[in-house]
Design a protein around this motif. Structure first.
Motif, PDB file in Angstrom:
ATOM      1  N   GLY A 263       0.869  -1.204   0.050  1.00 12.73           N
ATOM      2  CA  GLY A 263       0.097   0.207  -0.032  1.00 12.73           C
ATOM      3  C   GLY A 263       0.824   1.155   0.129  1.00 12.73           C
ATOM      4  N   SER A 264       2.029   1.049  -0.681  1.00 16.85           N
ATOM      5  CA  SER A 264       3.137   2.248  -0.264  1.00 16.85           C
ATOM      6  C   SER A 264       3.916   2.167  -1.755  1.00 16.85           C
ATOM      7  N   ASP A 265       4.517   3.340  -1.940  1.00 21.67           N
ATOM      8  CA  ASP A 265       5.536   3.322  -3.074  1.00 21.67           C
ATOM      9  C   ASP A 265       6.778   3.593  -2.257  1.00 21.67           C
ATOM     10  N   LYS A 266       6.722   3.327  -1.117  1.00 24.66           N
ATOM     11  CA  LYS A 266       8.188   3.299  -0.367  1.00 24.66           C
ATOM     12  C   LYS A 266       7.970   2.535   0.846  1.00 24.66           C
ATOM     13  N   PRO A 267       7.776   1.211   0.505  1.00 24.69           N
ATOM     14  CA  PRO A 267       7.351   0.259   1.678  1.00 24.69           C
ATOM     15  C   PRO A 267       8.585  -0.043   2.432  1.00 24.69           C
ATOM     16  N   ASP A 268       8.171  -0.252   3.681  1.00 29.06           N
ATOM     17  CA  ASP A 268       9.257  -0.870   4.693  1.00 29.06           C
ATOM     18  C   ASP A 268       9.302  -2.188   4.733  1.00 29.06           C
ATOM     19  N   LEU A 269      10.491  -2.718   4.198  1.00 33.01           N
ATOM     20  CA  LEU A 269      10.395  -4.118   3.752  1.00 33.01           C
ATOM     21  C   LEU A 269      11.244  -4.900   4.516  1.00 33.01           C
ATOM     22  N   ARG A 270      11.476  -4.560   6.137  1.00 32.66           N
ATOM     23  CA  ARG A 270      12.071  -5.073   6.861  1.00 32.66           C
ATOM     24  C   ARG A 270      11.265  -5.886   7.571  1.00 32.66           C
ATOM     25  N   PHE A 271      10.035  -6.120   7.276  1.00 33.87           N
ATOM     26  CA  PHE A 271       9.091  -7.020   7.743  1.00 33.87           C
ATOM     27  C   PHE A 271       8.057  -7.404   6.676  1.00 33.87           C
ATOM     28  N   GLY A 272       7.177  -8.543   7.078  1.00 32.19           N
ATOM     29  CA  GLY A 272       6.072  -8.732   5.819  1.00 32.19           C
ATOM     30  C   GLY A 272       5.013  -8.234   6.013  1.00 32.19           C
ATOM     31  N   LEU A 273       4.069  -8.980   6.436  1.00 25.26           N
ATOM     32  CA  LEU A 273       2.650  -8.655   6.710  1.00 25.26           C
ATOM     33  C   LEU A 273       2.062  -7.789   5.572  1.00 25.26           C
TER      34      LEU A 273
ATOM     35  N   ASP B 144      13.183  -4.763  12.686  1.00 21.61           N
ATOM     36  CA  ASP B 144      14.653  -4.719  13.462  1.00 21.61           C
ATOM     37  C   ASP B 144      15.185  -3.388  13.040  1.00 21.61           C
ATOM     38  N   ASP B 145      15.366  -2.603  14.171  1.00 19.85           N
ATOM     39  CA  ASP B 145      15.924  -1.346  13.841  1.00 19.85           C
ATOM     40  C   ASP B 145      17.211  -1.298  13.471  1.00 19.85           C
ATOM     41  N   SER B 146      18.079  -2.461  13.666  1.00 14.00           N
ATOM     42  CA  SER B 146      19.374  -2.521  13.319  1.00 14.00           C
ATOM     43  C   SER B 146      19.737  -2.812  11.784  1.00 14.00           C
ATOM     44  N   VAL B 147      18.430  -3.101  11.216  1.00  8.14           N
ATOM     45  CA  VAL B 147      18.412  -3.602   9.839  1.00  8.14           C
ATOM     46  C   VAL B 147      18.526  -2.101   8.944  1.00  8.14           C
ATOM     47  N   TYR B 148      19.213  -2.377   7.633  1.00  8.91           N
ATOM     48  CA  TYR B 148      19.106  -1.229   6.699  1.00  8.91           C
ATOM     49  C   TYR B 148      18.671  -2.051   5.462  1.00  8.91           C
ATOM     50  N   LYS B 149      17.261  -1.833   5.074  1.00  3.65           N
ATOM     51  CA  LYS B 149      16.719  -2.858   4.007  1.00  3.65           C
ATOM     52  C   LYS B 149      16.379  -1.783   2.865  1.00  3.65           C
ATOM     53  N   PHE B 150      17.177  -2.058   1.835  1.00  2.12           N
ATOM     54  CA  PHE B 150      17.055  -1.279   0.780  1.00  2.12           C
ATOM     55  C   PHE B 150      16.357  -1.958   0.044  1.00  2.12           C
ATOM     56  N   ALA B 151      15.672  -1.042  -1.173  1.00  2.34           N
ATOM     57  CA  ALA B 151      14.883  -1.549  -2.152  1.00  2.34           C
ATOM     58  C   ALA B 151      14.846  -0.603  -3.374  1.00  2.34           C
ATOM     59  N   TRP B 152      14.821  -1.101  -4.763  1.00  5.59           N
ATOM     60  CA  TRP B 152      14.453  -0.159  -5.804  1.00  5.59           C
ATOM     61  C   TRP B 152      12.844  -0.376  -6.267  1.00  5.59           C
ATOM     62  N   VAL B 153      12.208   0.786  -6.157  1.00  3.07           N
ATOM     63  CA  VAL B 153      10.811   0.602  -6.535  1.00  3.07           C
ATOM     64  C   VAL B 153      10.914   1.136  -8.069  1.00  3.07           C
ATOM     65  N   VAL B 154      10.546   0.098  -8.899  1.00  4.73           N
ATOM     66  CA  VAL B 154      10.728   0.574 -10.463  1.00  4.73           C
ATOM     67  C   VAL B 154       9.278   0.782 -11.221  1.00  4.73           C
ATOM     68  N   ASP B 155       9.253   0.933 -12.340  1.00  9.23           N
ATOM     69  CA  ASP B 155       8.347   0.955 -13.246  1.00  9.23           C
ATOM     70  C   ASP B 155       6.826   1.639 -12.693  1.00  9.23           C
ATOM     71  N   PHE B 156       7.240   2.962 -12.275  1.00  9.65           N
ATOM     72  CA  PHE B 156       6.279   3.724 -12.018  1.00  9.65           C
ATOM     73  C   PHE B 156       5.413   4.179 -13.089  1.00  9.65           C
ATOM     74  N   PRO B 157       4.184   4.536 -13.027  1.00 10.49           N
ATOM     75  CA  PRO B 157       3.356   4.868 -13.920  1.00 10.49           C
ATOM     76  C   PRO B 157       4.017   6.208 -14.849  1.00 10.49           C
ATOM     77  N   LEU B 158       3.733   6.437 -15.919  1.00  6.57           N
ATOM     78  CA  LEU B 158       4.384   7.385 -16.573  1.00  6.57           C
ATOM     79  C   LEU B 158       3.491   8.616 -16.400  1.00  6.57           C
ATOM     80  N   LEU B 159       2.052   8.370 -16.491  1.00  4.73           N
ATOM     81  CA  LEU B 159       1.017   9.356 -16.601  1.00  4.73           C
ATOM     82  C   LEU B 159      -0.007   9.267 -15.349  1.00  4.73           C
ATOM     83  N   GLY B 160      -0.579  10.191 -14.779  1.00  4.10           N
ATOM     84  CA  GLY B 160      -1.732  10.184 -13.888  1.00  4.10           C
ATOM     85  C   GLY B 160      -2.890  10.807 -14.288  1.00  4.10           C
TER      86      GLY B 160
END
Lengths: 600, 600
Positions: A286-296, A421-437
């Protein structure tokens, strides 16, 4: 003047016997039976200096006048302390200085708050006396890390053939984007410069100019209403490249991020970073900047409940909305109050409500359970992996509302259940954004990123049939739920640029009115190019474990854009305005009879 | 998309046989009997690519459409050229590429000027099409050197314990100095930010804040009428230190300058740099930024001619002025016109005239010679080292006028006689600037540097007796007649600060009105501190042998502060002004009956 030969915090047992001169601030003083102990502080740390009638002579009398935050110069010998007085809390805890000479370099009034970490002080007081606040070790360490981070960025980019180029601060107001800060021109009456919201246009011009690889740690300006993580002026690491593919650029930026985190906080990040499409991110988190340190992750259950007797599910499903669910594992024991509190929480994100089901003693419970058909329960059990002790949370609404509600609920539950886990740095690339809204108000498509963002080659045919479905070659770098960088590949072919403007409802002639000089530049041989910008303040915030951008900036502004230290903004002399060909317009007061705003 | 595997300019004979993909711009094309040769350019240089029906197939037809500045991608094999076609002018002159595949990445209109060095183009055209101008090798090399110079500065400062700190761009208008650029506040009606003329106050606050060693490559802003070597926004390397003496700081900065010149232009500067007092510089060279690549020093002859029959000499000497002379060796042969032209030259610098004497065939000649007494001639001969063939030039006036006239004359003669070796970098420190200057209009002393400049310890007693004679711990770094850096040690003791303000005619209370927050900061424990700022644009100008600052800046402004590329400044929307609580005031036109300016 007695100038330092050594740094306070760097003296160790190996210096015993050395004659040293130290300069620093008085952190603390203690008088023990005529012997004076002072903790002397410089930016490297603290050392204990001792004044004793036996060896200090009249230096003791002078030292006796020193108070907190006086600046002292002292000379003396490094000696080992008695083992029983070792201080394991400071690096210099095994030694002290027997002072023979002292000079009070300057005196100090009693500071408005103690110069030490962990002290509870009102932030506005800290900002007003920022020069005292900056003496505290945690602020010194933050500025040190910030400086180091900038160096790591630069070293990597220099080593990889990037050229640092400075772009103008006094530039032109842009037709799109946020509100500009304006600067009236004295030489050109009734004309204005604008401070740049980013060097976007200049960096693309540099690519047209053949620079191929550009970077700049650039100051940017946005005159927006501020939140905790916004500042009117902020810093971004601005990057642009030619003749690279998106994958080549992203790989390089990953390598840079790995280096940055290794050399600042000692974290070892594994590569490649996860790449997740915008569509997947929105669907699952539900976010274009997801926190991926956990599932749910949230699950779309629209298909299962489209014919449900739960009226709201069926009606939303039938009118183009979605129904989604979160399975909060092990939360079946939530109190009625906790469950009730979910309603205002959902409302805050535009939701009309949240349905819930608890699974206790093998049984589904909750207000909506009675409306579920057995086959729905069985399908939901499978899709959501329902087990004893689970709490199921349902949102049914327009796609965007469901994403906001469940996305934020996911974060709330994740935090409350200690899944993060606050000690974890979980990076990800979010790609393929829509061109137009689709802009419902203007009844036309608008550029999601900007009008120069390159569409996916494979999606070009959609310009004719379904512009909203075109994927952009645009990407964000997210870290632990924060967007820390973002960018795109840019259009470099005239025919694609024309398709883009057409989709936005402009002819090229109209586009020229807004973007004239950039479009003109593109006509003289444009290389394929693309770039990225990192939010430097935010990266430093995450690297230092802070939650407020102001903590990462030496002289920040408050939420209403005030500098409390130098009291800016401020009124100026009428003659200054006259030279600039402007006049101020008093804010209409709310007095009776004056309620109407003047027509300007 | 065919993306580059190699850089054009880096291919050599050792790459023969390699399959490469190159991306670049078409520099030049030649069709020789059906074989097409294109010089392909990227930022690394140029390589020849060949299209031949034998091996290029349809790539030849596509290539045939390419014109100057088209962007191409080509794939093919590196082959050695026939020795008789070697091109010794380019690094890749022994090889060429046999192209098998081509893609036209983007087309180009005919550029308004050729993209090559040495082309004669009107500067305004170059600035309007800066993105084309930047493709020229000399501009690319300048930006590359600029980037490298910044790195050398940073590396040295990072290695020596300096912390890079960013200071605000949106700050407060300062009561002293040049004219500020102002930024109206939207949130605070009728209030304004100012863009910083330098980070001076912030860097001193950072020292109060215990940072000890700070630097920043900082953008600065001055709304002044521009000259060739001024820009409304410019870059300085800004440095401040605590607990160092002036000598320690200057030594460190010399080491930095040596490194900079070694690693950019390969010059080996010898240390220590010459140190010359302000008084000596003015006396000998008539300038506080003397070009020390040649001698031609001026001599004070006031004592010799104070009783002279040359009326103007005697009267100037008797009224507090000075008489000085330059001996232009070997210039006795100057034509009458050359000598006559000296009068308007002197006038340009405020001089009322220039007296001259030529020494030919053992005889002094010239209009004033008949008034000299024999003992004056003999004293002048000795002091000026007069020999056969010399031209003596005399200026008699107020000290400052004589310095300006003869100082500029010295430079003119030095250039004309070829006394200046352009390959030499001659650095010097000018030290001991006066602390205070007398403002004839205001009838009071003013700070020559700024009110926080530290006076020499030995001169403190002069505050009571002769403030104008106090030497400041202020210094400039000069290079070949340009000031490339300057700074001072700062006052850190309350009692000295009070003496300073008293000399300036202010009580501390009045000083607080102007410098409140800095003076307040000084009350909380101020370390002895001092710093310097280097003019980065000017240094790059000197390192690249340019004579115009605009050549060193990617996107500069013209002399009337216009950005010709993006057409800034420009009018803005009325709604933007309304949000900023300002209104423009049209410039009064000069129509009859409207001649009077409106009273604002």
């Amino acid at each position: 003047m007695m100038l330092k030969t050594h740094d306070c915090g760097k003296l160790t047992k190996s210096d015993v016997g050395t004659k040293v001169t130290l300069n620093g601030w008085v952190q603390r003083r203690r008088d023990l039976g005529g012997v004076l102990f002072i903790d002397l502080r410089d930016r490297t740390g603290i050392v204990q200096i001792v004044f004793n009638p036996d060896f200090s002579g009249e230096a003791l009398d002078i030292a006796d006048r020193a108070r907190s935050e006086y600046v002292l110069a002292v000379s003396g010998e490094v000696v080992q302390r008695d083992p029983e007085t070792f201080n394991p809390n400071i690096a210099t805890g095994e030694i002290e200085i027997r002072v023979k000479e002292i000079e009070i370099m300057s005196a100090a009034k009693t500071p408005p708050f103690p110069v030490e970490d962990g002290v509870e002080v009102d932030e506005s007081l800290r900002l007003k006396y920022r020069y005292l606040d900056l003496r505290r070790p945690e602020m010194q360490n933050t500025l040190l890390l910030r400086s180091k981070a900038a160096k790591i960025f630069r070293d990597y980019l220099d080593d990889n053939g990037f050229i640092e180029v400075e772009t103008p601060i006094l530039t032109k107001s842009s037709p799109e984007g946020a509100r500009d800060y304006l600067v009236p021109s004295r030489v050109h009456p009734e004309e204005f410069y604008a401070l740049p919201q980013s060097p976007q246009i200049f960096k693309q011009l540099l690519m047209v100019g053949g620079i191929e690889r550009y970077y700049q740690i650039a100051r940017c300006f946005r005159d927006e209403d501020l939140r905790a993580d916004r500042q009117p002026e902020f810093t971004q690491v601005d990057i642009e490249t030619s003749f690279l593919s998106q994958d080549q650029l992203l790989d390089m930026m990953e390598e840079l991020a790995v280096k940055l985190f290794r050399e600042t906080v000692g974290a070892e990040l594994s590569r490649p970073f996860q790449r997740i499409t915008y569509a997947d991110a929105m669907n699952k988190y539900g976010s274009d900047k997801p926190d991926l340190r956990f599932g749910l992750e949230m699950e779309d259950i629209t298909d299962i409940v489209s014919g449900s007797d739960v009226k709201v599910f069926a009606s939303v499903a039938g009118s183009g909305g979605v129904v989604k669910a979160l399975n909060a594992k092990g939360c079946a024991g939530w109190s009625r109050k906790e469950l009730d509190d979910l309603q205002p929480f959902a409302a805050r994100y535009g939701g009309k409500g949240l349905a819930w089901v608890t699974v206790k003693e093998g049984e589904w419970r909750g207000p909506i359970v009675k409306f579920f058909k057995p086959e729905e329960i069985s399908a939901l059990t499978e899709r959501l992996g329902v087990e004893e002790g689970d709490l199921l949370l349902f949102s049914a609404d327009k796609k965007k509302v469901v994403a906001d509600v469940l996305g934020n609920l996911r974060l709330k539950i994740g935090r409350e259940l200690g899944l993060i886990d606050d000690s974890v740095y979980k990076f990800a690339w979010v790609v393929d954004f829509p061109l137009l809204g689709w802009d419902e108000e203007a009844k036309r498509y608008v550029a999601e990123h900007h009008p120069f963002t390159r569409p996916h080659e494979d999606d070009l045919h959609l310009f004719e049939t379904d512009p909203g479905a075109i994927r952009a070659q645009a990407y964000d770098l997210v870290l632990n739920g924060y967007e820390v960088g973002g960018g795109s590949m840019r259009i470099y072919k005239r025919e694609v640029q024309e398709m883009m403007f057409k989709a936005l409802g402009f002819t090229m002639e109209e586009a020229y009115e807004s973007f004239g000089y950039l479009l003109e530049a593109f006509e003289y041989g444009t290389p394929p190019h693309g770039g990225i910008a990192f939010g430097f303040d935010r990266l430093v915030m995450l690297l230092t474990g802070r939650t407020n951008l102001r903590e990462t900036i030496a002289f920040p502004k408050t939420a209403n854009a005030t500098d409390l230290l130098c009291d800016a903004p401020a009124p100026v002399e009428p003659s200054q305005l006259q030279q600039l060909h402007i006049r101020t317009v008093p804010k209409p007061s709310a007095k009776p009879g004056q309620a109407e705003a003047p027509k300007a």
